[in-house]
Design a protein around this motif. Structure first.
Motif, PDB file in Angstrom:
ATOM      1  N   GLN A   1       0.820  -1.209   0.000  1.00 12.96           N
ATOM      2  CA  GLN A   1       0.000   0.000   0.000  1.00 12.96           C
ATOM      3  C   GLN A   1       0.857   1.263   0.000  1.00 12.96           C
ATOM      4  OE1 GLN A   1      -2.392  -0.569   3.489  1.00 12.96           O
ATOM      5  NE2 GLN A   1      -3.702  -2.114   2.551  1.00 12.96           N
ATOM      6  N   CYS A   2       2.129   1.112   0.311  1.00  8.34           N
ATOM      7  CA  CYS A   2       3.047   2.258   0.324  1.00  8.34           C
ATOM      8  C   CYS A   2       4.013   2.211  -0.858  1.00  8.34           C
ATOM      9  CB  CYS A   2       3.835   2.292   1.632  1.00  8.34           C
ATOM     10  SG  CYS A   2       2.830   2.640   3.080  1.00  8.34           S
ATOM     11  N   ARG A   3       3.591   1.601  -1.932  1.00  4.20           N
ATOM     12  CA  ARG A   3       4.486   1.509  -3.099  1.00  4.20           C
ATOM     13  C   ARG A   3       4.749   2.895  -3.683  1.00  4.20           C
ATOM     14  NH1 ARG A   3       6.896  -2.059  -6.126  1.00  4.20           N
ATOM     15  NH2 ARG A   3       6.060  -3.803  -4.938  1.00  4.20           N
ATOM     16  N   HIS A   4       3.728   3.731  -3.695  1.00  4.75           N
ATOM     17  CA  HIS A   4       3.889   5.104  -4.183  1.00  4.75           C
ATOM     18  C   HIS A   4       3.435   6.049  -3.067  1.00  4.75           C
ATOM     19  CE1 HIS A   4       4.699   3.744  -8.305  1.00  4.75           C
ATOM     20  NE2 HIS A   4       3.755   2.842  -8.085  1.00  4.75           N
ATOM     21  N   VAL A   5       4.394   6.704  -2.429  1.00  2.00           N
ATOM     22  CA  VAL A   5       4.120   7.550  -1.266  1.00  2.00           C
ATOM     23  C   VAL A   5       4.303   9.011  -1.650  1.00  2.00           C
ATOM     24  CG1 VAL A   5       4.779   8.116   1.101  1.00  2.00           C
ATOM     25  CG2 VAL A   5       4.848   5.744   0.323  1.00  2.00           C
ATOM     26  N   LEU A   6       3.304   9.809  -1.298  1.00  2.00           N
ATOM     27  CA  LEU A   6       3.370  11.249  -1.519  1.00  2.00           C
ATOM     28  C   LEU A   6       3.130  11.923  -0.167  1.00  2.00           C
ATOM     29  CD1 LEU A   6       1.356   9.851  -3.939  1.00  2.00           C
ATOM     30  CD2 LEU A   6       2.012  11.997  -5.022  1.00  2.00           C
ATOM     31  N   ILE A   7       4.064  12.764   0.271  1.00  4.80           N
ATOM     32  CA  ILE A   7       3.988  13.362   1.603  1.00  4.80           C
ATOM     33  C   ILE A   7       3.784  14.860   1.479  1.00  4.80           C
ATOM     34  CG2 ILE A   7       5.177  13.716   3.793  1.00  4.80           C
ATOM     35  CD1 ILE A   7       6.631  11.163   3.380  1.00  4.80           C
ATOM     36  N   ASP A   8       2.706  15.346   2.078  1.00  7.00           N
ATOM     37  CA  ASP A   8       2.423  16.778   2.122  1.00  7.00           C
ATOM     38  C   ASP A   8       2.917  17.331   3.458  1.00  7.00           C
ATOM     39  OD1 ASP A   8       1.460  19.160   1.133  1.00  7.00           O
ATOM     40  OD2 ASP A   8      -0.556  18.881   1.949  1.00  7.00           O
ATOM     41  N   GLY A   9       3.463  18.538   3.440  1.00  5.00           N
ATOM     42  CA  GLY A   9       3.980  19.117   4.679  1.00  5.00           C
ATOM     43  C   GLY A   9       5.174  18.351   5.214  1.00  5.00           C
ATOM     44  N   ALA A  10       6.107  17.983   4.341  1.00  2.41           N
ATOM     45  CA  ALA A  10       7.236  17.138   4.742  1.00  2.41           C
ATOM     46  C   ALA A  10       8.153  17.820   5.743  1.00  2.41           C
ATOM     47  CB  ALA A  10       8.042  16.722   3.507  1.00  2.41           C
ATOM     48  N   GLU A  11       8.038  19.155   5.874  1.00  2.00           N
ATOM     49  CA  GLU A  11       8.925  19.854   6.803  1.00  2.00           C
ATOM     50  C   GLU A  11       8.601  19.575   8.265  1.00  2.00           C
ATOM     51  OE1 GLU A  11       5.329  22.294   6.190  1.00  2.00           O
ATOM     52  OE2 GLU A  11       6.748  21.365   4.810  1.00  2.00           O
ATOM     53  N   ASP A  12       7.401  19.076   8.547  1.00  3.50           N
ATOM     54  CA  ASP A  12       7.001  18.855   9.934  1.00  3.50           C
ATOM     55  C   ASP A  12       6.750  17.389  10.244  1.00  3.50           C
ATOM     56  OD1 ASP A  12       7.061  21.013  11.754  1.00  3.50           O
ATOM     57  OD2 ASP A  12       5.514  22.035  10.611  1.00  3.50           O
ATOM     58  N   GLN A  13       7.523  16.500   9.630  1.00  7.80           N
ATOM     59  CA  GLN A  13       7.476  15.091   9.992  1.00  7.80           C
ATOM     60  C   GLN A  13       8.569  14.810  11.026  1.00  7.80           C
ATOM     61  OE1 GLN A  13       5.188  13.021   9.237  1.00  7.80           O
ATOM     62  NE2 GLN A  13       4.136  14.119   7.581  1.00  7.80           N
ATOM     63  N   THR A  14       8.353  13.813  11.846  1.00  2.37           N
ATOM     64  CA  THR A  14       9.322  13.497  12.889  1.00  2.37           C
ATOM     65  C   THR A  14      10.407  12.562  12.369  1.00  2.37           C
ATOM     66  OG1 THR A  14       8.069  11.579  13.669  1.00  2.37           O
ATOM     67  CG2 THR A  14       7.514  13.721  14.638  1.00  2.37           C
ATOM     68  N   VAL A  15      11.484  12.468  13.117  1.00  2.00           N
ATOM     69  CA  VAL A  15      12.589  11.575  12.751  1.00  2.00           C
ATOM     70  C   VAL A  15      12.126  10.117  12.648  1.00  2.00           C
ATOM     71  CG1 VAL A  15      14.822  10.671  13.518  1.00  2.00           C
ATOM     72  CG2 VAL A  15      14.318  13.120  13.715  1.00  2.00           C
ATOM     73  N   PRO A  16      11.322   9.589  13.603  1.00  2.11           N
ATOM     74  CA  PRO A  16      10.861   8.205  13.460  1.00  2.11           C
ATOM     75  C   PRO A  16      10.024   7.952  12.214  1.00  2.11           C
ATOM     76  CG  PRO A  16      10.601   8.932  15.731  1.00  2.11           C
ATOM     77  CD  PRO A  16      10.959  10.145  14.932  1.00  2.11           C
ATOM     78  N   VAL A  17       9.250   8.927  11.748  1.00  3.51           N
ATOM     79  CA  VAL A  17       8.464   8.743  10.519  1.00  3.51           C
ATOM     80  C   VAL A  17       9.398   8.540   9.336  1.00  3.51           C
ATOM     81  CG1 VAL A  17       6.922   9.882   8.888  1.00  3.51           C
ATOM     82  CG2 VAL A  17       6.416   9.959  11.326  1.00  3.51           C
TER      83      VAL A  17
END
Length: 803
Positions: free
Chosen positions: A520-536
């Protein structure tokens, strides 16, 4: 002198008889196929000598009878291990596909909504890795949604292999709605469940993976643990960085605290010492303004200290609040700077002296005696300031009868029950109940990717800093809590632990996931990538590596590829103080290595705000970015009279009311952003009635949000109330951020640096929500505090001061 020739001789040099005998012997050797060894060796040596002196002829190599060769000595080498997480394939974007999507966009989207050349670069990227950056209002989210259309509508990727990861549940719902509307333009019908299958938060996506494992099928994140044990699959995405506790969480955490307190003597001693430090009268420096002001009066007051003690103690006895169980009653005199002052009691177990204060229920006009020139409560306050500055030992100042009752109850149960008290590590805003404080700090450590139960051993403190006790107690408590939660019928695990278990630190754990789940994560698009945590970031890397590993083990690998597309703006990094990091953007190539060069698209056209608003926002953050930045240009059509600078006002609630009324007349939507609880009260007093009328009429013309919740919103009129603060310098926070790798360039105070930048970025995000006009009310800002407006020079022409 000529020497006689030495054998062997040429035949012509021999006498005739000997020559005949030699010829006969030669014929005999030829007939027998034999050779004369000495003659053969002599000829070989002579031949080699001749060949070294004469140049080789063109045919010499072909005439060689023998070759002399050997094997070279080569050192042992191991094959290198592949480090990239993507195959070398690119998306199968043919010229026909590109042209078809462009034509459909031209036909289905309004002229003003057509993607720009910069956006098309990212939308039609064939690389496995794509990074989209740009300022506020440049269409980063729209670009992500269009790329999702490309993947599904034109490349045939099933929707169950696409994930758009956003920040919160609210953002997820809004983004899913926008995705459904966009897909409809391209004749693709998405149901609500379809869109919510695509748009997720990182937390909900991780939870799907966790629940796919039989051993963790009933696992519940601590952040979602409540009193209802419903379907775990329907757990909410949660509200990141809002670590408030519900009743169930608080009960379980308190239960664990008391069990550990009773069973672990070392923890009990540390906890009691921490409690005593929280009860202790806060220290003041001798040159603190309060001490400097009151000390001259206090030194004179020593002459009547006995009478003062009698008067205060009389009030306490009259109220039946003194003596207090657990406190040894008795005056003890101490000399402070040559003057004598007395305490009222002593707590042996805590090694603390007790001084009685003035309860607010008593009359403010009471005096020590009729001739006293000062009210009793003022004399008590003066003595308190002296003890804060000059008393060398631990002293507890009881300011109310209720406080004394609570202390007595805690002392009575001290052997079996952990005392409840409020605490805040130095530099944090506001004290919290100790359970809440532990939870807030643990949430920060989780976000930073630090192990809660071991971080204390990596920190250091000054000898008298009680925060050392706090982190030591947290270390022991959190280990016990995680064990207790894991033993529940439905195991409860903090999100930070779950992300770590499925991160690149533990890649083997993902091998247990079914292919349809991890796929389900073959194609990942992340919005607001500046505020993701290190574990993510660690979890996402592990997922992409596992997909690559599985693809490489397939008999046919053609067409098996994964992609990651990130969209973000480091100027909108506003949750850094909560542990997020912009590394996904700043270290994109290192975090997501690929043999195919990444596509990078910088969006520079702003569709939301006027150029003056764009420049005002940039003015706030211009000193926070490094390297060359492409200036954002506004392409929004601005009506006459709308291109105004940010208007700045003081504490003027009447002006806010007038602005709201004018906005309502013009049909404008308003967004009021607040900095803290005091601003909430200010706004309610100014326009609370208008907001309630709007709600009662079913409208949403006026929205009130905190600065931190402004991202992804926009409004015709933005009102900023209060000035975002950089907070106080914090010894422990600087250590934690340094341990988490934030001290780039040798920064010795990375925690302070993050908060400094966050204050400015919060103001930038607020300003950049503006469609028409922005107003800034400076309410309650203390002079000299590190606030956004004080941390940067506000340029005239961009900010108009009307105070």
């Amino acid at each position: 002198m000529n020497h006689p020739a030495e054998p062997p001789f040429d035949l012509d040099q021999l006498p005739t008889p000997q020559r005949l005998v030699a010829q006969a012997l030669i014929l005999g050797l030829d007939y027998l196929g034999a050779r004369h060894p000495a003659s053969w060796e002599h000829g070989r040596v002579a031949g080699l000598a001749a060949s070294s002196l004469e140049p080789s002829s063109p045919g010499a190599n072909k005439q060689a009878a023998k070759l002399t060769f050997g094997y070279p000595e080569v050192a042992h080498h191991r094959p290198a291990k592949e480090q990239v997480m993507f195959s070398a394939e690119r998306l199968a974007l043919t010229a026909e596909i590109r042209a078809a999507m462009r034509d459909d966009c031209a036909e289905g989207l309004p002229k003003g909504a057509q993607p720009t050349a910069e956006q098309w670069k990212a939308i039609l990227s064939g690389s496995p890795t794509t990074l989209v950056t740009g300022g506020a209002g440049t269409g980063k989210t729209k670009t992500l949604l269009m790329r999702c259309v490309l993947l599904h509508r034109y490349l045939g990727v099933p929707i169950n292999q696409i994930r758009i990861l956003t920040f919160s549940r609210e953002a997820r719902m809004e983004l899913a709605s926008d995705l459904r509307a966009l897909f409809a333009v391209f004749d693709v019908t998405l149901t609500s469940s379809d869109s919510l299958m695509i748009v997720k938060t990182a937390r909900s996506t991780l939870l799907e993976q966790v629940h796919a494992l039989p051993d963790l099928a009933r696992a519940i994140p601590l952040e979602a643990f409540s009193g209802t044990d419903g379907d775990v699959a329907s757990l909410p995405d949660g509200r990141p960085f809002e670590p408030g506790l519900n009743a169930r969480q608080r009960d379980e955490m308190t239960k664990c605290l008391n069990q550990l307190y009773r069973s672990n003597k070392v923890f009990a001693e540390i906890y009691q010492e921490l409690w005593a430090s929280a009860l202790r009268l806060p220290r003041l420096e001798v040159d603190a303004p309060e001490v400097v002001k009151r000390a001259p009066l206090g030194w004179k007051q020593s002459e009547v200290d006995t009478e003062l003690c009698d008067s205060v103690e009389g009030l306490w006895r009259k109220a039946k609040a003194w003596p207090v169980d657990g406190i040894t009653v008795g005056r003890r005199a101490f000399t402070l700077r040559g003057r004598t002052y007395s305490t009222h009691g002593y707590i042996p177990h805590l090694k603390a002296h007790v001084v009685l204060g003035f309860d607010r229920s008593e009359g403010r006009n009471l005096a020590r005696n009729p001739t006293a020139r000062m009210e009793l409560y003022k004399e008590v306050a003066i003595k308190k300031s002296l003890f804060q500055a000059y008393f060398p030992e631990c002293v507890i100042h009881l300011d109310s009868y209720e406080e004394a009752t609570d202390l007595a109850a805690a002392l009575k149960a001290l052997g079996t029950t952990a005392p409840s008290f409020r605490y805040a590590p130095k530099g944090d805003d506001g004290q919290q109940p100790i359970i809440d404080s532990f939870n807030i700090t643990a949430s920060l450590l989780d976000a930073l990717g630090l192990e809660v139960a071991s971080v204390a051993g990596r920190m250091n403190f000054l000898p008298d800093d009680t925060d050392a006790l706090y982190f030591e107690a947290l270390d022991m408590y959190w280990q016990a809590l995680e064990r207790q939660l894991l033993s529940l019928p439905s195991p409860v695990i903090p999100f930070g632990r779950l992300f770590t278990l499925f991160s690149d630190q533990h890649p083997d754990n993902l091998r247990h996931l079914p292919s349809d789940v991890i796929g389900q994560c073959r194609h990942v698009l992340i919005d607001g990538a500046e505020d993701q945590t290190v574990p993510v970031a660690g979890w996402l890397r592990a997922v992409l590596y596992e997909l690559r590993r599985r693809d490489a083990n397939q008999p046919v690998t053609a067409g098996l590829l994964s992609t990651v597309t990130l969209a973000g703006d480091i100027s909108q990094w506003i949750y850094g103080s909560f542990g997020t990091s912009p590394r996904m953007i700043t270290e994109f190539d290192e975090l997501f290595p690929s043999t195919v060069p990444a596509t990078r698209s910088v969006l520079t056209e702003c569709f939301r705000s006027s150029q003056q608003i764009v420049d005002a926002g940039h003015n706030l953050v211009r000193n926070l970015t490094t390297g060359a930045i492409r200036v954002t240009k506004s392409v929004r059509r601005v009506e006459a009279g709308e291109a105004l600078p940010v208007q700045m006002y003081g504490d003027d609630p009447g002006k806010l009311k007038l602005l709201c009324e004018e906005a309502a007349k013009r049909g404008f939507k308003m967004l009021i952003l607040i900095n803290g609880p005091q601003d909430t009260q200010w706004v309610d007093g100014a326009v609370g009635d208008l907001i309630r009328q709007d709600r009662a009429g079913g409208g949403r013309k006026i929205r009130v949000r905190s600065y931190h919740k402004a991202k992804a919103l926009e409004a015709d009129v933005v009102v900023m109330v209060g000035d975002p603060s950089a907070g106080q310098s914090s010894w422990h926070r600087n250590q934690l951020f340094k341990l988490a790798g934030f001290s780039s360039g040798g920064d010795s105070t990375p925690g302070d640096t993050v908060q400094h930048g966050e204050a400015l970025r919060l103001a930038y995000v607020a300003v950049s929500r503006t469609l028409v006009a922005c107003h800034w009310f400076m309410t309650g800002s203390e002079e000299g505090t590190r606030t956004a407006s004080a941390l940067v020079t506000l340029l005239p022409g961009l900010f108009e001061d009307r105070r």
